[in-house]
Design an enzyme around this catalytic site. Structure first.
Site, PDB file in Angstrom:
ATOM      1  N   LYS A 229      44.135  32.941  42.268  1.00 10.62           N
ATOM      2  CA  LYS A 229      44.455  33.700  43.718  1.00 10.62           C
ATOM      3  C   LYS A 229      43.572  33.234  44.915  1.00 10.62           C
ATOM      4  CE  LYS A 229      45.965  38.147  41.893  1.00 10.62           C
ATOM      5  NZ  LYS A 229      46.046  39.628  41.917  1.00 10.62           N
ATOM      6  N   ARG A 263      45.083  38.525  33.051  1.00 13.51           N
ATOM      7  CA  ARG A 263      46.252  37.881  33.470  1.00 13.51           C
ATOM      8  C   ARG A 263      46.354  36.558  34.171  1.00 13.51           C
ATOM      9  NH1 ARG A 263      49.521  38.375  38.289  1.00 13.51           N
ATOM     10  NH2 ARG A 263      51.646  38.588  37.457  1.00 13.51           N
TER      11      ARG A 263
END
Length: 289
Positions: A229, A263
């Site tokens: 991210k 995740r």
């Protein structure tokens, strides 16, 4: 002091009663042309089956399938287009790998319903019930396992950053009444996610990660969605393609702070991270100082 990885929670997924006292991996499959990390994009059933097979072999318990990019500036797609993208993939993976747990990554009830009918088992909602009408009614009435993820506002507002005074306390206090509502309505199979990258600045994300253990107060397994991210690659001055090392570092921190599910885009590396952190646990470490 809490034992490392202890959540005291089991949830039922795909007919299995799962104990998340050992961390598990959720592999990411994006059925989109514009997700922020090119390596997670799949454009055909055959490619999705190959990627699913590789992730399962590497240790993924759950596959998270999404048909609507949530990156900043992503174009909106219609509910029907989202359904048309994900349902053939879900159906194919469900048939080929009947024991794998399939998660539908959407904020829309209509998409979740279609995905569950196609073979998905878990509703992963970045909107925490606020981006579409009737989310909580649907999951409670049908007892659909659900990931409650923090964000603020509607979909087109999700990358705006509120003026938090204390981001950890405010995210926790936002999720708590929703958890209480669902529990009071007899809902059982719940996972919580502080929503890294949604409605937060880079510093807010790091503050949440440093205090992730606080979310154990919600009494549900904690999912950490950190992989590749912006909080990693922008902070390091690299790209999402170059953010694997940073992802592994932050996954280690998340595990030491009590995460039950990672995740990830890179299943093999995440599995190695879990293995080594568990080795530390066996040799006396409990959590980050």
């Amino acid at each position: 002091m809490d034992a490392l990885f202890s959540t005291g929670q089991t949830i039922r997924l795909n007919g299995q009663l799962l104990d998340f006292s050992k961390p598990q991996i959720m592999g990411i499959l994006n059925i989109t042309p514009d997700s922020f990390y090119e390596g997670s994009r799949v454009s055909s059933v055959d490619l999705a089956l190959k990627q699913a097979s590789d992730m399962i072999a590497a240790g993924a318990l759950i596959l998270d399938i999404g048909g609507h990019s949530t990156r900043p500036g992503a174009a909106s797609v219609s509910p029907q287009e989202e359904i048309d993208r994900v349902c053939p993939i879900i159906s194919a993976i469900s048939s080929a790998f009947p024991t794998v747990i399939i998660s539908i990554d959407t904020y829309r009830v209509a998409v979740a319903k279609a995905a569950i009918a196609a073979g998905a088992h878990l509703f992963n909602d970045i909107g925490a019930g606020q981006m579409d009408e009737g989310v909580f009614d649907y999951i409670v009435e049908n007892q659909v396992p659900y990931i409650l993820s923090h964000s603020v506002g509607r979909f087109d507002q999700v990358h705006e950053v509120p003026n938090y005074q204390n981001v950890v306390a405010e995210v926790l206090h936002n999720l708590l009444p929703k958890v209480q509502e669902l529990r009071s309505r007899g809902f059982k199979d719940l996972i919580v996610d502080p929503g890294f990258g949604f409605s937060k600045s880079i510093d807010h994300n790091y503050q949440l990660l440093a205090h992730l253990r606080s979310f154990k107060l919600l009494g549900a397994p904690i999912l950490a969605g950190l992989s590749r991210k912006t909080m990693i690659w922008k902070e390091l001055g690299v790209t999402a393609d170059e953010a694997l090392n940073g992802s592994s570092v932050l996954h280690t921190v998340a595990l030491l702070q009590g995460a039950s599910i990672l995740r990830v885009h890179d299943v093999k590396e995440a599995q190695e991270t879990i293995h080594l952190v568990q080795k530390l646990q066996q040799n006396g470490i409990s959590h980050l100082l």
